[in-house]
Motif scaffolding. Sequence first.
Motif, PDB file in Angstrom:
ATOM      1  N   GLY A 159       0.769  -1.234   0.000  1.00 46.15           N
ATOM      2  CA  GLY A 159       0.000   0.000   0.000  1.00 46.15           C
ATOM      3  C   GLY A 159       0.798   1.282   0.000  1.00 46.15           C
ATOM      4  N   VAL A 160       2.115   1.235  -0.268  1.00 49.24           N
ATOM      5  CA  VAL A 160       2.923   2.459  -0.233  1.00 49.24           C
ATOM      6  C   VAL A 160       3.083   3.094  -1.613  1.00 49.24           C
ATOM      7  CG1 VAL A 160       4.167   1.780   1.837  1.00 49.24           C
ATOM      8  CG2 VAL A 160       5.042   1.091  -0.406  1.00 49.24           C
ATOM      9  N   GLY A 161       2.601   2.440  -2.670  1.00 49.45           N
ATOM     10  CA  GLY A 161       2.628   3.054  -3.998  1.00 49.45           C
ATOM     11  C   GLY A 161       3.537   2.380  -5.007  1.00 49.45           C
ATOM     12  N   LYS A 162       4.071   1.209  -4.711  1.00 52.51           N
ATOM     13  CA  LYS A 162       4.996   0.540  -5.644  1.00 52.51           C
ATOM     14  C   LYS A 162       4.289   0.133  -6.938  1.00 52.51           C
ATOM     15  CE  LYS A 162       5.951  -2.845  -2.940  1.00 52.51           C
ATOM     16  NZ  LYS A 162       4.847  -2.539  -1.991  1.00 52.51           N
ATOM     17  N   SER A 163       3.219  -0.628  -6.817  1.00 52.02           N
ATOM     18  CA  SER A 163       2.496  -1.096  -8.002  1.00 52.02           C
ATOM     19  C   SER A 163       1.856   0.056  -8.752  1.00 52.02           C
ATOM     20  CB  SER A 163       1.432  -2.130  -7.600  1.00 52.02           C
ATOM     21  OG  SER A 163       2.021  -3.273  -7.019  1.00 52.02           O
ATOM     22  N   HIS A 164       1.421   1.066  -8.011  1.00 52.62           N
ATOM     23  CA  HIS A 164       0.837   2.245  -8.654  1.00 52.62           C
ATOM     24  C   HIS A 164       1.886   2.971  -9.478  1.00 52.62           C
ATOM     25  CE1 HIS A 164      -2.181   5.202  -9.371  1.00 52.62           C
ATOM     26  NE2 HIS A 164      -1.530   6.174  -8.731  1.00 52.62           N
ATOM     27  N   THR A 165       3.099   3.061  -8.954  1.00 58.08           N
ATOM     28  CA  THR A 165       4.196   3.675  -9.705  1.00 58.08           C
ATOM     29  C   THR A 165       4.528   2.854 -10.942  1.00 58.08           C
ATOM     30  OG1 THR A 165       5.123   4.613  -7.671  1.00 58.08           O
ATOM     31  CG2 THR A 165       6.597   4.418  -9.565  1.00 58.08           C
ATOM     32  N   GLU A 285       2.949   6.486   7.718  1.00 56.02           N
ATOM     33  CA  GLU A 285       2.563   6.748   9.100  1.00 56.02           C
ATOM     34  C   GLU A 285       1.088   7.158   9.134  1.00 56.02           C
ATOM     35  OE1 GLU A 285       4.472   6.113  11.556  1.00 56.02           O
ATOM     36  OE2 GLU A 285       6.279   5.710  10.359  1.00 56.02           O
ATOM     37  N   PRO A 286       0.445   7.096  10.319  1.00 56.53           N
ATOM     38  CA  PRO A 286      -0.978   7.499  10.405  1.00 56.53           C
ATOM     39  C   PRO A 286      -1.234   8.899   9.863  1.00 56.53           C
ATOM     40  CG  PRO A 286      -0.350   6.355  12.400  1.00 56.53           C
ATOM     41  CD  PRO A 286       0.911   6.525  11.596  1.00 56.53           C
ATOM     42  N   THR A 287      -0.267   9.807  10.032  1.00 53.40           N
ATOM     43  CA  THR A 287      -0.473  11.171   9.523  1.00 53.40           C
ATOM     44  C   THR A 287      -0.533  11.202   7.996  1.00 53.40           C
ATOM     45  OG1 THR A 287       1.921  11.505   9.642  1.00 53.40           O
ATOM     46  CG2 THR A 287       0.610  12.246  11.520  1.00 53.40           C
ATOM     47  N   ILE A 313      -8.999   6.507   9.871  1.00 52.20           N
ATOM     48  CA  ILE A 313      -7.608   6.415  10.324  1.00 52.20           C
ATOM     49  C   ILE A 313      -7.485   5.417  11.474  1.00 52.20           C
ATOM     50  CG2 ILE A 313      -5.743   7.713  11.438  1.00 52.20           C
ATOM     51  CD1 ILE A 313      -6.621  10.150   9.839  1.00 52.20           C
ATOM     52  N   LYS A 314      -8.447   5.436  12.385  1.00 50.75           N
ATOM     53  CA  LYS A 314      -8.401   4.524  13.524  1.00 50.75           C
ATOM     54  C   LYS A 314      -8.578   3.058  13.116  1.00 50.75           C
ATOM     55  CE  LYS A 314     -10.207   7.889  16.865  1.00 50.75           C
ATOM     56  NZ  LYS A 314     -11.332   8.203  17.774  1.00 50.75           N
ATOM     57  N   SER A 315      -9.283   2.828  12.013  1.00 52.43           N
ATOM     58  CA  SER A 315      -9.583   1.448  11.607  1.00 52.43           C
ATOM     59  C   SER A 315      -8.539   0.848  10.673  1.00 52.43           C
ATOM     60  CB  SER A 315     -10.953   1.403  10.914  1.00 52.43           C
ATOM     61  OG  SER A 315     -10.935   2.179   9.722  1.00 52.43           O
ATOM     62  N   ILE A 316      -7.485   1.584  10.355  1.00 53.61           N
ATOM     63  CA  ILE A 316      -6.490   1.104   9.396  1.00 53.61           C
ATOM     64  C   ILE A 316      -5.105   1.129  10.026  1.00 53.61           C
ATOM     65  CG2 ILE A 316      -5.304   1.667   7.229  1.00 53.61           C
ATOM     66  CD1 ILE A 316      -7.918   2.615   6.108  1.00 53.61           C
ATOM     67  N   ASP A 317      -4.336   0.068   9.808  1.00 55.19           N
ATOM     68  CA  ASP A 317      -2.944   0.004  10.233  1.00 55.19           C
ATOM     69  C   ASP A 317      -2.080   0.474   9.066  1.00 55.19           C
ATOM     70  OD1 ASP A 317      -0.466  -0.474  11.238  1.00 55.19           O
ATOM     71  OD2 ASP A 317      -0.754  -2.618  11.600  1.00 55.19           O
ATOM     72  N   ALA A 318      -1.608   1.704   9.136  1.00 56.56           N
ATOM     73  CA  ALA A 318      -0.862   2.296   8.021  1.00 56.56           C
ATOM     74  C   ALA A 318       0.415   1.537   7.716  1.00 56.56           C
ATOM     75  CB  ALA A 318      -0.543   3.756   8.340  1.00 56.56           C
ATOM     76  N   SER A 319       1.093   1.024   8.746  1.00 50.52           N
ATOM     77  CA  SER A 319       2.357   0.332   8.529  1.00 50.52           C
ATOM     78  C   SER A 319       2.170  -1.016   7.839  1.00 50.52           C
ATOM     79  CB  SER A 319       3.069   0.126   9.868  1.00 50.52           C
ATOM     80  OG  SER A 319       2.279  -0.683  10.739  1.00 50.52           O
ATOM     81  N   ALA A 320       0.988  -1.608   7.947  1.00 53.81           N
ATOM     82  CA  ALA A 320       0.747  -2.937   7.373  1.00 53.81           C
ATOM     83  C   ALA A 320       0.125  -2.876   5.988  1.00 53.81           C
ATOM     84  CB  ALA A 320      -0.151  -3.747   8.308  1.00 53.81           C
ATOM     85  N   SER A 321      -0.883  -2.045   5.806  1.00 56.48           N
ATOM     86  CA  SER A 321      -1.616  -2.030   4.531  1.00 56.48           C
ATOM     87  C   SER A 321      -1.526  -0.709   3.787  1.00 56.48           C
ATOM     88  CB  SER A 321      -3.090  -2.358   4.781  1.00 56.48           C
ATOM     89  OG  SER A 321      -3.675  -1.404   5.656  1.00 56.48           O
TER      90      SER A 321
END
Length: 351
Positions: A159-165, A285-287, A313-321
Amino acid sequence: MVSHNALMLNEKNQNAVAPINRQFARNRRTEIRRLQSNKRLNKKVSERHLDIAHCTQKKAPWRNWGYLILVLVLAAGIGMFLQFTGRLSTVNGFLESYNNQFHSIVHNQDNYCNPSRRLGDMVLHARHQVLNQDHALNQLELALDNTTNEAIALVGTSGVGKSHTARILRETFPWPENVKTLSWTDRSPLDRVKSMLSGLTFCGQKMILIDNMTPKDAHFVPIINEMISEGEKRANHTEHQQQKRLTVVVIFNVNGMQSREEVEMDMEILRNMPHTQLVTFATLEPTHLVDCIRREAAIAMVHLEDEHVEEIIKSIDASASGCKSIWAKVLLYGKPIIADSQETDQVLPTD
């Protein structure tokens, strides 16, 4: 003395036709049959001669094939002679020029096959769509502009943008027909890569995108680099130097659900891959999720209240997905903007 009656009788016998006996008639018929038989035989011989002449005419085209083979042999001999005299490059130059003109007409673009374009320009499109990855995109731009036939590895968690890039690179590559894609989960991926490398064209540059690799697949990258190197060596022995302009992008997904120590171990494995240009995508990060939420809401044309953003934001783990699971949440909490405009612009009926 002979009497008058005797003379008259003798004269009458001389003028009379002698009767034809049977033997004479039989001999005459035999002769006629022999002549007729000879006539038919002569006719058959004439027809045989005509057939032989006709067959000879039918076999004449084989002589044309012989001439064609002779011409091809002469052409091959001339080609070898030109090769040994150093003039073959002139012929290849003409063929490359013709190929370039053909593609320029087909694609309606001057000098279409020119391989000297900057690939780093493609990153400009990614900067507007891939959020909070400026450092990774800077690395990618430098790697694309300094391609040395080594794989470029896009590395990061989900979910950090690799495939999108990678999708942006595929869509904006200057020679779209020269882009090949491969999912590493496919059967016999190395054979697929080898097949792609052997089927490269001579027009422009080439790109191969390989997705869905994991740190356990890192040992395959040196093998891919070796395949690229072999292709470069083969190109060095030809007049088609532009065949060496190949970019291979491999995408590694690191499992963000692991502990920090395990994630760091995976990253260390990827950093130690030889002859590979590493592009590291930072963990969100959550921010950072706020930017992802606003972007997905704009794409979906929905409006989100502040409390809904906080709930997502509370329902998602940013570091995982990362941003991957935001789309469904945005559609769940968002209110369509089009519906609001229709309610505002609605004309009330008059009494």
